[in-house]
Write an enzyme that holds these catalytic residues in place. Structure first.
Site, PDB file in Angstrom:
ATOM      1  N   ARG A   1       0.811  -1.230   0.000  1.00  0.00           N
ATOM      2  CA  ARG A   1       0.000   0.000   0.000  1.00  0.00           C
ATOM      3  C   ARG A   1       0.842   1.278   0.000  1.00  0.00           C
ATOM      4  O   ARG A   1       0.372   2.333   0.419  1.00  0.00           O
ATOM      5  CB  ARG A   1      -0.992   0.019   1.165  1.00  0.00           C
ATOM      6  CG  ARG A   1      -1.968  -1.145   1.163  1.00  0.00           C
ATOM      7  CD  ARG A   1      -3.153  -0.919   2.056  1.00  0.00           C
ATOM      8  NE  ARG A   1      -3.977  -2.113   2.122  1.00  0.00           N
ATOM      9  CZ  ARG A   1      -3.841  -3.079   3.023  1.00  0.00           C
ATOM     10  NH1 ARG A   1      -2.898  -2.995   3.937  1.00  0.00           N
ATOM     11  NH2 ARG A   1      -4.641  -4.122   3.000  1.00  0.00           N
TER      12      ARG A   1
ATOM     13  N   LYS B   1       1.929  11.001 -11.897  1.00  0.00           N
ATOM     14  CA  LYS B   1       0.998  10.091 -12.562  1.00  0.00           C
ATOM     15  C   LYS B   1       1.720   8.781 -12.833  1.00  0.00           C
ATOM     16  O   LYS B   1       2.756   8.760 -13.496  1.00  0.00           O
ATOM     17  CB  LYS B   1       0.527  10.690 -13.894  1.00  0.00           C
ATOM     18  CG  LYS B   1      -0.622  11.651 -13.759  1.00  0.00           C
ATOM     19  CD  LYS B   1      -1.277  11.854 -15.118  1.00  0.00           C
ATOM     20  CE  LYS B   1      -2.346  12.902 -15.066  1.00  0.00           C
ATOM     21  NZ  LYS B   1      -2.916  13.153 -16.401  1.00  0.00           N
TER      22      LYS B   1
ATOM     23  N   GLU C   1       6.695  16.726 -26.682  1.00  0.00           N
ATOM     24  CA  GLU C   1       6.139  17.188 -25.407  1.00  0.00           C
ATOM     25  C   GLU C   1       6.708  18.565 -25.039  1.00  0.00           C
ATOM     26  O   GLU C   1       6.023  19.395 -24.449  1.00  0.00           O
ATOM     27  CB  GLU C   1       6.436  16.182 -24.285  1.00  0.00           C
ATOM     28  CG  GLU C   1       5.784  14.812 -24.456  1.00  0.00           C
ATOM     29  CD  GLU C   1       4.308  14.754 -24.035  1.00  0.00           C
ATOM     30  OE1 GLU C   1       3.746  15.792 -23.626  1.00  0.00           O
ATOM     31  OE2 GLU C   1       3.724  13.666 -24.138  1.00  0.00           O
TER      32      GLU C   1
ATOM     33  N   LYS D   1       5.472  22.244 -15.661  1.00  0.00           N
ATOM     34  CA  LYS D   1       4.684  21.110 -15.180  1.00  0.00           C
ATOM     35  C   LYS D   1       4.512  21.159 -13.660  1.00  0.00           C
ATOM     36  O   LYS D   1       3.421  20.907 -13.149  1.00  0.00           O
ATOM     37  CB  LYS D   1       5.333  19.786 -15.596  1.00  0.00           C
ATOM     38  CG  LYS D   1       4.523  18.592 -15.120  1.00  0.00           C
ATOM     39  CD  LYS D   1       4.522  17.431 -16.065  1.00  0.00           C
ATOM     40  CE  LYS D   1       3.546  16.366 -15.590  1.00  0.00           C
ATOM     41  NZ  LYS D   1       3.670  15.121 -16.341  1.00  0.00           N
TER      42      LYS D   1
ATOM     43  N   GLU E   1      -5.686  16.297 -11.133  1.00  0.00           N
ATOM     44  CA  GLU E   1      -6.382  16.604 -12.385  1.00  0.00           C
ATOM     45  C   GLU E   1      -7.874  16.804 -12.231  1.00  0.00           C
ATOM     46  O   GLU E   1      -8.688  16.130 -12.866  1.00  0.00           O
ATOM     47  CB  GLU E   1      -6.097  15.509 -13.435  1.00  0.00           C
ATOM     48  CG  GLU E   1      -6.501  15.962 -14.844  1.00  0.00           C
ATOM     49  CD  GLU E   1      -5.873  15.122 -15.945  1.00  0.00           C
ATOM     50  OE1 GLU E   1      -4.738  14.658 -15.780  1.00  0.00           O
ATOM     51  OE2 GLU E   1      -6.541  14.954 -16.970  1.00  0.00           O
TER      52      GLU E   1
ATOM     53  N   ARG F   1      -4.772  20.728 -14.718  1.00  0.00           N
ATOM     54  CA  ARG F   1      -3.779  19.752 -15.125  1.00  0.00           C
ATOM     55  C   ARG F   1      -4.111  19.106 -16.461  1.00  0.00           C
ATOM     56  O   ARG F   1      -3.225  18.671 -17.194  1.00  0.00           O
ATOM     57  CB  ARG F   1      -3.642  18.665 -14.039  1.00  0.00           C
ATOM     58  CG  ARG F   1      -2.521  17.701 -14.351  1.00  0.00           C
ATOM     59  CD  ARG F   1      -2.129  16.857 -13.159  1.00  0.00           C
ATOM     60  NE  ARG F   1      -1.067  15.952 -13.567  1.00  0.00           N
ATOM     61  CZ  ARG F   1      -0.295  15.288 -12.741  1.00  0.00           C
ATOM     62  NH1 ARG F   1      -0.457  15.418 -11.445  1.00  0.00           N
ATOM     63  NH2 ARG F   1       0.649  14.489 -13.192  1.00  0.00           N
TER      64      ARG F   1
ATOM     65  N   ASN G   1      -2.531  17.753 -21.467  1.00  0.00           N
ATOM     66  CA  ASN G   1      -2.877  16.668 -22.390  1.00  0.00           C
ATOM     67  C   ASN G   1      -3.149  17.140 -23.808  1.00  0.00           C
ATOM     68  O   ASN G   1      -3.790  16.423 -24.585  1.00  0.00           O
ATOM     69  CB  ASN G   1      -4.091  15.912 -21.860  1.00  0.00           C
ATOM     70  CG  ASN G   1      -3.727  15.037 -20.674  1.00  0.00           C
ATOM     71  OD1 ASN G   1      -2.651  14.451 -20.655  1.00  0.00           O
ATOM     72  ND2 ASN G   1      -4.593  14.973 -19.698  1.00  0.00           N
TER      73      ASN G   1
ATOM     74  N   HIS H   1      -3.208  14.660 -26.685  1.00  0.00           N
ATOM     75  CA  HIS H   1      -3.109  13.310 -26.141  1.00  0.00           C
ATOM     76  C   HIS H   1      -4.342  12.458 -26.433  1.00  0.00           C
ATOM     77  O   HIS H   1      -4.223  11.241 -26.571  1.00  0.00           O
ATOM     78  CB  HIS H   1      -2.850  13.348 -24.633  1.00  0.00           C
ATOM     79  CG  HIS H   1      -1.421  13.659 -24.296  1.00  0.00           C
ATOM     80  ND1 HIS H   1      -0.792  14.809 -24.705  1.00  0.00           N
ATOM     81  CD2 HIS H   1      -0.472  12.948 -23.617  1.00  0.00           C
ATOM     82  CE1 HIS H   1       0.467  14.805 -24.279  1.00  0.00           C
ATOM     83  NE2 HIS H   1       0.685  13.696 -23.613  1.00  0.00           N
TER      84      HIS H   1
ATOM     85  N   HIS I   1      -3.558   9.167 -28.157  1.00  0.00           N
ATOM     86  CA  HIS I   1      -3.837   7.851 -27.582  1.00  0.00           C
ATOM     87  C   HIS I   1      -4.627   6.989 -28.552  1.00  0.00           C
ATOM     88  O   HIS I   1      -4.439   5.774 -28.610  1.00  0.00           O
ATOM     89  CB  HIS I   1      -4.620   7.993 -26.270  1.00  0.00           C
ATOM     90  CG  HIS I   1      -3.777   8.425 -25.108  1.00  0.00           C
ATOM     91  ND1 HIS I   1      -4.311   8.819 -23.912  1.00  0.00           N
ATOM     92  CD2 HIS I   1      -2.429   8.526 -24.965  1.00  0.00           C
ATOM     93  CE1 HIS I   1      -3.341   9.146 -23.075  1.00  0.00           C
ATOM     94  NE2 HIS I   1      -2.184   8.986 -23.695  1.00  0.00           N
TER      95      HIS I   1
ATOM     96  N   HIS J   1       5.058   7.395 -28.313  1.00  0.00           N
ATOM     97  CA  HIS J   1       4.070   8.286 -27.702  1.00  0.00           C
ATOM     98  C   HIS J   1       4.223   9.730 -28.211  1.00  0.00           C
ATOM     99  O   HIS J   1       3.245  10.368 -28.596  1.00  0.00           O
ATOM    100  CB  HIS J   1       4.224   8.227 -26.170  1.00  0.00           C
ATOM    101  CG  HIS J   1       3.349   9.188 -25.433  1.00  0.00           C
ATOM    102  ND1 HIS J   1       1.975   9.083 -25.413  1.00  0.00           N
ATOM    103  CD2 HIS J   1       3.640  10.293 -24.685  1.00  0.00           C
ATOM    104  CE1 HIS J   1       1.463  10.071 -24.685  1.00  0.00           C
ATOM    105  NE2 HIS J   1       2.453  10.806 -24.229  1.00  0.00           N
TER     106      HIS J   1
END
Lengths: 362, 362
Positions: B119, B141, B183, B225, B235, B239, B243, B246, B250, B263
């Site tokens: 955890r 992330k 990016e 960032k 987010e 935030r 993207n 993206h 994706h 990517h």
């Protein structure tokens, strides 16, 4: 209906406890238009899935469901992935609410799925076993097992609400009621002597599922746990006390293979070992150990080590416990009945003696 | 050496950026006796595992490591489980520190493993690709892919430190340098027109790996960032601006199968589509779209849709985006060059037109 609140740093959430709550729309923190996914198992689905679905549809929710296989051995990454697949197939977004309908395994897997799906969606716990009602559904520990250790993969992730319908216990096998009582007795032993004494007076009523006593008992356990979690959400300190008997118990479960002994049964024997060790250390009297043993026995729980497990089999598994720090065993022991503490670096030969004290040799 | 701090609600952590930091003991937040597990891959291990291990041993840490296969297609629950197995085999406890040594895939998988093992244990990011240095190693992330969607399973989980050694870029394939620049250009386009203009002047130096310009560029991206993450760690709002491109990107990655396009390459084309859509909506001029296209092209990046993908192939994948709310597409678009916003419920036929504008028809 009783209500216990869990107070966290950033928010609070309610635990509702009462009869026939599954059909009670007012206890669900949902509104018309909400998209929900119920996670349950093959045993619980025929009993309660229809009821819960009907209640949610009455609220106006869009309801879908996924059924896992029943049992601790399905508390795996594979089951987790089944939930993700179901969510993705139906294009569930970050606004979907996951509902865990079942016992501790369902709550732990669904809770971890909620923590992980798209990095976190809301979830509601509807525990249907005594064990999950008094323990695993409260406090936000979620996890799956790894073949090398129980609950090794998971997250601290809190539900938005817990709904405990005590009538679901009527369909629970007696053996599982008893297993749940092991955790109930644990609460008394670690933190609440008056509750322990109340249990000594009412244990037969609880075994017989007396509704009023059950509600009182579940609410008391949830309150004790909620207080501990409020103080220590991520187990930096006090929360470890809830693990009385669990380090020994996990060793039993891992050694026998998950699912052969119920978690509560292993915890019962583990609690006896912790008590025996506490006696060896001079903390508690032989008489107190006897009181614990008698209470567990009245709840039809085992108090000695499984036949096919030797005292030497325990330590290798115990060393993988999550409380181990810097390679040293940390055990929850009793200072007195109703007061637990975390012992660091206890002499391993004493640990072995305590295990032996709870082993029947031919 | 440059240093950027990421300020979170409960704590802060540093990003160190400089040459030859792998051997610089002072940048590691570790002390003698710490137990660490390095997660890396088969490509990076022969290059840098020995160096990092030697530095950590100099500090006095107990070091072990696990090597995953290289590539986006290994960003899976199975790879995650390999890390857990390695940790459990060696009895790693909650006090172990995980170190991600590699590109974005390693950072994402190791970060999620750190979030989940028992955890949550501490972890350090040592990104070795430009993409991970300017983007994925910062902000917490973490994720693995599901066959039905990219990054669908994960956690928000912050490292205790990020160590960026720019000399590692000397061993990175040119194609991956370029992908990282996609990016970089994105940061300028969404939030920082002066930086976009700086890039128009220095892009050739960056392609040629000029050390001073690289350090300035990486630090600027990390600062942008870090500012966004400080405002919105999980987010809920701003935030999402990170993207840009993206959601389209994706779709390309999922349609082609992970790992066929990098990517950054998919993000480059996706950014063009977002810019084209912004133009169709009357936000930005044809000239601005042209500036973006030219800058991407100078970084040797694609600006049109893959040959074997039709405009109609995009939407089904885009509807599974994590930004989708109540079944409605939310897209990051440009108000102007250097200023992005989240558009809700954009007309799907316009989205299709924008995709067509970036598709070469035979």
């Amino acid at each position: 209906m009783l209500c216990v609140n869990v107070e966290l740093k950033e928010r609070r959430y309610p635990i509702h406890i009462g009869e026939n709550l599954l059909t009670e729309t007012s206890v669900y923190p949902l509104t018309a238009g909400d998209k929900v996914m119920i996670v349950t198992n093959e045993t619980i689905a025929p009993l309660y899935l229809h009821t819960v679905t009907a209640t949610l549809e009455k609220i106006g929710c869009q309801v879908s469901s996924v059924q896992l296989k029943d049992g601790e051995k399905y508390k795996t990454l594979d089951s987790l992935n089944e939930i993700f697949t179901a969510l993705l197939r139906e294009n569930h977004g970050r606004d979907t609410i996951l509902i865990a309908l079942g016992g501790g395994v369902i709550g732990d897997v669904a809770g971890y799925a909620a923590a992980s799906y798209q990095r976190g969606i809301r979830f509601i716990q509807i525990p249907t076993t005594l064990l999950s009602q008094v323990d695993s559904s409260v406090g936000g520990k979620t996890a799956v097992n790894h073949e090398l250790g129980k609950n090794m993969i998971g997250a601290f992730y809190q539900p938005i609400s817990v709904i405990i319908d005590t009538t679901t216990l009527n369909t629970l096998p007696k053996r599982e009621i008893n297993a749940g009582l092991a955790e109930v007795i644990k609460y008394g032993a670690i933190l609440d002597l008056p509750f322990f004494e109340w249990l000594e007076q009412h244990i037969d009523n609880l075994v017989a599922l007396n509704p009023a006593d059950l509600q009182h008992c579940i609410a008391r356990c949830c309150q004790i746990k909620a207080d501990v979690v409020a103080r220590d959400e991520t187990e930096k300190g006090d929360r470890a006390l809830l693990n009385l008997g669990h380090t020994f118990g996990h060793a039993i479960e891992t050694y026998l293979g998950y699912g052969n002994w119920l978690h509560g049964e292993a915890v019962a024997v583990g609690s006896m070992m912790a008590a025996a060790l506490s006696e060896l250390l001079g903390n508690i009297s032989k008489k107190d150990v006897g009181r614990l043993e008698k209470l567990l026995a009245r709840a039809n729980l085992p108090t000695i080590s499984p036949d096919n497990m030797q005292p030497e089999d325990y330590l290798p598994h115990m060393m993988r416990d999550k409380k181990v720090l810097a390679g040293k065993l940390r055990l929850v022991l009793l200072k007195s009945l109703g007061q637990a503490y975390v012992a660091t670096d206890t002499d391993k030969s004493l640990v072995l003696d305590a295990i032996r004290a709870c082993t029947q040799f031919d």
